[in-house]
Scaffold this motif. Sequence first.
Motif, PDB file in Angstrom:
ATOM      1  N   GLU A  64       0.701  -1.097  -0.157  1.00 19.23           N
ATOM      2  CA  GLU A  64       0.005   0.230  -0.410  1.00 19.23           C
ATOM      3  C   GLU A  64       1.062   1.654   0.127  1.00 19.23           C
ATOM      4  O   GLU A  64       0.286   2.250  -0.975  1.00 19.23           O
ATOM      5  N   ALA A  65       2.093   1.467   0.526  1.00 19.74           N
ATOM      6  CA  ALA A  65       2.940   2.675   0.811  1.00 19.74           C
ATOM      7  C   ALA A  65       3.316   3.005  -0.672  1.00 19.74           C
ATOM      8  O   ALA A  65       2.940   3.782  -0.661  1.00 19.74           O
ATOM      9  N   ARG A  66       3.656   2.151  -1.458  1.00 19.12           N
ATOM     10  CA  ARG A  66       4.353   1.381  -2.701  1.00 19.12           C
ATOM     11  C   ARG A  66       3.169   2.632  -3.272  1.00 19.12           C
ATOM     12  O   ARG A  66       3.311   2.840  -4.157  1.00 19.12           O
ATOM     13  N   GLN A  67       2.038   1.794  -3.515  1.00 15.26           N
ATOM     14  CA  GLN A  67       0.948   1.727  -4.564  1.00 15.26           C
ATOM     15  C   GLN A  67       0.582   3.946  -4.034  1.00 15.26           C
ATOM     16  O   GLN A  67       0.212   4.596  -5.171  1.00 15.26           O
ATOM     17  N   ILE A  68       0.466   4.049  -3.118  1.00 11.58           N
ATOM     18  CA  ILE A  68       0.226   5.247  -2.925  1.00 11.58           C
ATOM     19  C   ILE A  68       1.764   6.356  -2.989  1.00 11.58           C
ATOM     20  O   ILE A  68       0.967   7.567  -3.947  1.00 11.58           O
ATOM     21  N   THR A  69       3.117   6.158  -2.646  1.00 10.33           N
ATOM     22  CA  THR A  69       3.811   7.086  -3.074  1.00 10.33           C
ATOM     23  C   THR A  69       3.601   7.317  -5.166  1.00 10.33           C
ATOM     24  O   THR A  69       3.889   8.269  -5.258  1.00 10.33           O
ATOM     25  N   ARG A  70       3.086   5.774  -5.793  1.00  9.70           N
ATOM     26  CA  ARG A  70       3.201   6.306  -6.882  1.00  9.70           C
ATOM     27  C   ARG A  70       2.266   7.140  -7.357  1.00  9.70           C
ATOM     28  O   ARG A  70       1.866   7.532  -8.292  1.00  9.70           O
ATOM     29  N   LEU A  71       0.405   7.160  -6.786  1.00  4.42           N
ATOM     30  CA  LEU A  71      -0.507   7.073  -7.188  1.00  4.42           C
ATOM     31  C   LEU A  71      -0.164   9.141  -6.668  1.00  4.42           C
ATOM     32  O   LEU A  71      -1.243   9.573  -7.801  1.00  4.42           O
ATOM     33  N   ARG A  72      -0.090   8.942  -5.778  1.00  2.00           N
ATOM     34  CA  ARG A  72       0.839  10.929  -5.262  1.00  2.00           C
ATOM     35  C   ARG A  72       1.528  11.200  -6.050  1.00  2.00           C
ATOM     36  O   ARG A  72       1.168  12.667  -7.043  1.00  2.00           O
ATOM     37  N   LEU A  74       1.944  10.538  -9.725  1.00  2.00           N
ATOM     38  CA  LEU A  74       0.982  10.224 -11.281  1.00  2.00           C
ATOM     39  C   LEU A  74      -0.105  11.608 -10.369  1.00  2.00           C
ATOM     40  O   LEU A  74       0.145  12.125 -11.789  1.00  2.00           O
ATOM     41  N   ALA A  75      -0.892  11.736  -9.896  1.00  3.65           N
ATOM     42  CA  ALA A  75      -1.433  12.771  -9.503  1.00  3.65           C
ATOM     43  C   ALA A  75      -1.033  14.428  -9.688  1.00  3.65           C
ATOM     44  O   ALA A  75      -1.397  14.913 -10.449  1.00  3.65           O
ATOM     45  N   GLU A  76       0.489  14.204  -8.989  1.00  2.00           N
ATOM     46  CA  GLU A  76       1.082  15.449  -8.848  1.00  2.00           C
ATOM     47  C   GLU A  76       1.157  15.950 -10.466  1.00  2.00           C
ATOM     48  O   GLU A  76       1.494  17.441 -11.252  1.00  2.00           O
ATOM     49  N   ASN A  77       1.539  14.680 -11.634  1.00  2.00           N
ATOM     50  CA  ASN A  77       1.723  14.946 -12.667  1.00  2.00           C
ATOM     51  C   ASN A  77       0.654  14.932 -13.294  1.00  2.00           C
ATOM     52  O   ASN A  77       1.148  16.440 -14.780  1.00  2.00           O
ATOM     53  N   ALA A  78      -0.332  14.468 -13.046  1.00  4.88           N
ATOM     54  CA  ALA A  78      -1.524  15.312 -13.408  1.00  4.88           C
ATOM     55  C   ALA A  78      -2.384  16.405 -13.081  1.00  4.88           C
ATOM     56  O   ALA A  78      -3.559  16.458 -13.833  1.00  4.88           O
ATOM     57  N   LYS A  79      -1.645  17.282 -11.761  1.00  7.62           N
ATOM     58  CA  LYS A  79      -2.567  18.329 -11.765  1.00  7.62           C
ATOM     59  C   LYS A  79      -3.866  18.479 -11.345  1.00  7.62           C
ATOM     60  O   LYS A  79      -4.706  18.465 -11.098  1.00  7.62           O
ATOM     61  N   ALA A  83      -3.223  14.663  -2.041  1.00 11.02           N
ATOM     62  CA  ALA A  83      -4.270  14.100  -1.411  1.00 11.02           C
ATOM     63  C   ALA A  83      -5.156  13.133  -1.218  1.00 11.02           C
ATOM     64  O   ALA A  83      -5.876  12.354  -0.722  1.00 11.02           O
ATOM     65  N   PHE A  84      -6.008  13.863  -2.313  1.00 11.61           N
ATOM     66  CA  PHE A  84      -7.351  13.477  -2.900  1.00 11.61           C
ATOM     67  C   PHE A  84      -6.602  11.489  -3.487  1.00 11.61           C
ATOM     68  O   PHE A  84      -7.580  11.105  -3.366  1.00 11.61           O
ATOM     69  N   ALA A  85      -6.154  12.161  -4.313  1.00 11.31           N
ATOM     70  CA  ALA A  85      -6.168  10.630  -4.844  1.00 11.31           C
ATOM     71  C   ALA A  85      -5.418   9.605  -3.788  1.00 11.31           C
ATOM     72  O   ALA A  85      -6.295   8.806  -3.847  1.00 11.31           O
ATOM     73  N   GLU A  86      -5.130  10.315  -2.739  1.00 10.30           N
ATOM     74  CA  GLU A  86      -4.145   9.542  -2.092  1.00 10.30           C
ATOM     75  C   GLU A  86      -5.327   8.837  -0.607  1.00 10.30           C
ATOM     76  O   GLU A  86      -6.069   7.576  -0.799  1.00 10.30           O
ATOM     77  N   LYS A  87      -6.352   9.162  -0.912  1.00 16.17           N
ATOM     78  CA  LYS A  87      -8.232   9.371   0.280  1.00 16.17           C
ATOM     79  C   LYS A  87      -8.464   8.166  -0.278  1.00 16.17           C
ATOM     80  O   LYS A  87      -9.119   7.185  -0.141  1.00 16.17           O
ATOM     81  N   PHE A  88      -8.797   8.718  -2.063  1.00 22.87           N
ATOM     82  CA  PHE A  88     -10.231   7.683  -3.353  1.00 22.87           C
ATOM     83  C   PHE A  88      -8.857   6.286  -3.272  1.00 22.87           C
ATOM     84  O   PHE A  88      -9.456   5.155  -2.849  1.00 22.87           O
ATOM     85  N   LEU A  89      -7.979   6.067  -2.994  1.00 21.50           N
ATOM     86  CA  LEU A  89      -7.200   4.514  -2.808  1.00 21.50           C
ATOM     87  C   LEU A  89      -7.687   4.323  -1.594  1.00 21.50           C
ATOM     88  O   LEU A  89      -7.985   2.840  -1.808  1.00 21.50           O
ATOM     89  N   ASN A  90      -7.405   5.033  -0.943  1.00 15.03           N
ATOM     90  CA  ASN A  90      -7.498   4.044   0.892  1.00 15.03           C
ATOM     91  C   ASN A  90      -8.680   3.521   0.695  1.00 15.03           C
ATOM     92  O   ASN A  90      -8.931   3.357   1.202  1.00 15.03           O
ATOM     93  N   PHE A  91      -9.992   4.324   0.245  1.00  7.03           N
ATOM     94  CA  PHE A  91     -11.171   4.156   0.364  1.00  7.03           C
ATOM     95  C   PHE A  91     -10.766   2.998  -0.465  1.00  7.03           C
ATOM     96  O   PHE A  91     -11.846   1.839   0.280  1.00  7.03           O
ATOM     97  N   ILE A  92     -10.479   2.978  -1.173  1.00 11.50           N
ATOM     98  CA  ILE A  92     -10.691   1.365  -2.330  1.00 11.50           C
ATOM     99  C   ILE A  92      -9.852   0.024  -1.608  1.00 11.50           C
ATOM    100  O   ILE A  92     -10.956  -0.410  -1.863  1.00 11.50           O
ATOM    101  N   ILE A  93      -8.767   0.358  -1.584  1.00 14.40           N
ATOM    102  CA  ILE A  93      -8.207  -0.432  -0.536  1.00 14.40           C
ATOM    103  C   ILE A  93      -8.699  -0.699   0.478  1.00 14.40           C
ATOM    104  O   ILE A  93      -9.493  -2.334   1.291  1.00 14.40           O
ATOM    105  N   ALA A  94     -10.016   0.376   1.454  1.00 16.46           N
ATOM    106  CA  ALA A  94     -10.326  -0.440   2.482  1.00 16.46           C
ATOM    107  C   ALA A  94     -11.709  -1.395   2.315  1.00 16.46           C
ATOM    108  O   ALA A  94     -11.595  -2.567   2.407  1.00 16.46           O
TER     109      ALA A  94
END
Length: 116
Positions: A64-72, A74-79, A83-94
């Motif tokens: 999960e830590a690796r996924q969050i780092t990667r997604l954050r 990707l999110a930054e690059n995509a503008k 923080a939203f991307a991380e919350k969204f991933l955590n919601f799905i993973i839960a």
Amino acid sequence: MTTSNTGNGDVDPAVRAELDRLRDSIDNIDAAVVHMLAERFKCTQQVGRLKAVHQLPPADQAREARQITRLRSLAENAKLDPAFAEKFLNFIIAEVIRHHERIAEDTANSKAAEPS
Ligand SMILES: O=C(O)C(=O)C[C@]1(C(=O)O)C=C[C@@H](O)C=C1
């Protein structure tokens, strides 16, 4: 102040057309998100069964830590707000972890019910 609202409930036709065009795109994007999530859950159900059969824990925090780092990143690059991307991933993973726990329980129960 200028307004495109005529005040009697009608909206300027040009504004209405632009709103409809944007809403059509939003509907397409929402459909894509639903289809992508459905595919993701099909994969995670298989992961859940694999973990249950091999008695692996439902959650893997290192992954999960690796996924969050990667997604954050990707999110930054995509503008997109990371923080939203991380919350969204955590919601799905839960939700995935809840599914994994249910699969593990069902697998253990059906093993316990097997004739010896
Ligand atoms: O990769 C796994 O081990 C999974 O179970 C999938 C998943 C995910 O949804 O991405 C879910 C739970 C884990 O904690 C990590 C990742």
